[in-house]
Structure formats: C-alpha cells, structure tokens
Design an enzyme around this catalytic site. Structure first.
Site, PDB file in Angstrom:
ATOM      1  N   SER A 203      -2.334   0.825  -4.798  1.00 37.61           N
ATOM      2  CA  SER A 203      -2.854   1.959  -4.033  1.00 37.61           C
ATOM      3  C   SER A 203      -4.155   2.483  -4.610  1.00 37.61           C
ATOM      4  CB  SER A 203      -1.813   3.084  -4.045  1.00 37.61           C
ATOM      5  OG  SER A 203      -2.320   4.271  -3.483  1.00 37.61           O
ATOM      6  N   ASN A 204      -4.941   3.137  -3.744  1.00 39.01           N
ATOM      7  CA  ASN A 204      -6.103   3.886  -4.190  1.00 39.01           C
ATOM      8  C   ASN A 204      -5.718   5.143  -4.950  1.00 39.01           C
ATOM      9  OD1 ASN A 204      -8.093   2.190  -3.161  1.00 39.01           O
ATOM     10  ND2 ASN A 204      -8.256   3.282  -1.213  1.00 39.01           N
TER      11      ASN A 204
ATOM     12  N   ASP B 181       0.864  -1.172   0.000  1.00 38.96           N
ATOM     13  CA  ASP B 181       0.000   0.000   0.000  1.00 38.96           C
ATOM     14  C   ASP B 181       0.909   1.233   0.000  1.00 38.96           C
ATOM     15  OD1 ASP B 181      -2.385   1.673   0.566  1.00 38.96           O
ATOM     16  OD2 ASP B 181      -1.385   1.911   2.508  1.00 38.96           O
ATOM     17  N   ALA B 182       0.402   2.359  -0.479  1.00 40.92           N
ATOM     18  CA  ALA B 182       1.235   3.556  -0.573  1.00 40.92           C
ATOM     19  C   ALA B 182       1.088   4.491   0.627  1.00 40.92           C
ATOM     20  CB  ALA B 182       0.918   4.306  -1.864  1.00 40.92           C
ATOM     21  N   TYR B 183      -0.115   5.035   0.819  1.00 39.09           N
ATOM     22  CA  TYR B 183      -0.297   6.133   1.761  1.00 39.09           C
ATOM     23  C   TYR B 183      -0.465   5.638   3.192  1.00 39.09           C
ATOM     24  CZ  TYR B 183      -0.565   8.744  -2.495  1.00 39.09           C
ATOM     25  OH  TYR B 183      -0.251   9.282  -3.725  1.00 39.09           O
TER      26      TYR B 183
ATOM     27  N   ARG C 148      -7.322  13.024   6.576  1.00 37.50           N
ATOM     28  CA  ARG C 148      -7.062  11.621   6.256  1.00 37.50           C
ATOM     29  C   ARG C 148      -8.308  10.758   6.443  1.00 37.50           C
ATOM     30  NH1 ARG C 148      -4.879   7.699   3.243  1.00 37.50           N
ATOM     31  NH2 ARG C 148      -4.155   5.914   4.460  1.00 37.50           N
TER      32      ARG C 148
END
Length: 223
Positions: free
Chosen positions: A120-121, A13-15, A44
């Site tokens: 990622s989203n 995942d990225a964030y 967030r």
C-alpha cells in the site's frame, strides 16, 4: 525462490480494496451535511492525485500528510461541510473499516496455504492501525508500505517490495486492487493482476488488462 504457482501468493492493495475509504465520511454524514458524499469523493481523488504528483516529481511526502492535505482541500471545495469534524474524520480514517468480505476470503485463502500481504501507499502506522482495528493481523505474512522506498505506486520500486519480501518472480504474485490505475501499473510490472471493481467502474486501461475482474474479493475463491 518461490514456485511459479500464481495462486500461492496474494498481495492486496489496502485502501478501497480491503478498507473502505468512504466509511469515515459516511459515519458522520449527518453532521457534515448534504454534500458529505461529494466531500468524500474529493478527499479520495485529491489524496491519489497528490501521491501521483509526488512520485512523478520525486518530492516525497508521506501518505498520512497527503491524506490530511487532501481533506483540507475537500473542505475548501465544500465550504458548507462542518469543519469541526475534521479530526474525527482523520481519526476514523486512520483506523479504516474493512469491507465485510475481507476476513472470510482471507481466511479461506490461508486455509488453502496461500501467503498473503498488503502492499500500500499508506504509511506503516496507518496500515498497522487499520489491520489491528479489524483484527486481521494473524492473516498477513507481510505488510508492505511505500513509505519504505519514499515514493508511490505505480513506481516499480514500490512493487519491488513484494518481490523482495517473498523472494519470487513477478508472475508468481497475484496482485489485487480496486484501483484500476494500480492494476494497470502492476500488470505492466509483471504481476498477475485481479481488478476488484467494487464500484462498477469502466475499464480505462484496456491495453493493461487484469487476468480477472470481480465485484468483490469473493471472486478470488473461484480462480
């Protein structure tokens, strides 16, 4: 098809996992005022909530637009925050800072002949900008965006992107996320999951447990 070694393919995942979602507000905290941290938390939480609602209703809007809308909502909730910083916050978020452990761990995994990807989203433009800003482009075999399937995690079509990219079964993939809900979704999907619990959160999904939990990415090197 890839082999069944769960440690040969790592999907991140990225964030919150690779990139610090609170770095933008932290950079301008003096300008934003005493409620800067609260502003960041609202930003967030609403960003994620908006993605879940869009996925559930089938009314897709890309992640960058949701990020902008979530920041605007956060400003409404924290009216004393300096609104003149809006564009600076968005610009900084677009080129998000990586956590300090990211590059050394990814380099070590690559040295062990692992294949690496981001799932990622975030939009491809967002992900490309963050990867380039942090000099990580040489480390990833694939950068996979939910925008390609016009929905969000935890919809299975998003996790399908990793299987398609690596041409493997779910159990061949080790999926790492700092978001416990994402770990739960990926576990239900069939990935071998690892929770990168950077903020020492409580476990909310004990029936969908990861194979391991670490405070940062360094733990991956012990598996």
């Amino acid at each position: 098809m890839a082999g069944s070694d769960a440690c040969s393919i790592y999907v991140f995942d990225a964030y919150g996992t690779l990139f610090d979602v609170h770095a933008a507000v932290r950079r301008y905290s003096d300008r934003l005022g005493p409620n800067a941290a609260h502003l960041s938390e609202i930003w967030r939480s609403k960003q994620l909530e908006y993605s879940w609602v869009r996925a559930l209703t089938g009314r897709y809007v890309d992640f960058w637009t949701l990020t902008e809308r979530a920041l605007d909502f956060a400003y409404e909730r924290i009216p004393d925050a300096d609104r003149s910083m809006r564009q600076a916050l968005l610009d900084t978020y677009h080129e998000a800072d990586a956590f300090e452990d990211v590059r050394p761990v990814l380099e070590e995994l690559k040295a062990r002949d692992a294949q690496l990807a981001i799932l990622s989203n975030g939009t491809r433009k967002m992900l490309d900008a963050a990867v380039a800003k942090n000099g990580l482009g040489d480390l990833f075999d694939h950068i996979l965006s939910a925008d390609d399937v016009k929905t969000y995690k935890t919809q299975s079509s998003v996790y399908d992107l990793a299987m398609t990219a690596f041409r493997c079964f779910p159990e061949a993939i080790s999926f790492q996320s700092s978001n416990r809900w994402d770990v739960a979704g990926a576990t239900a999907y069939g990935f071998r999951t690892v929770w990168i619990n950077r903020t020492a959160d409580l476990d909310e999904y004990r029936d969908l447990s990861p194979v391991a939990q670490f405070k940062d990415l360094k733990g991956l090197l012990t598996l």
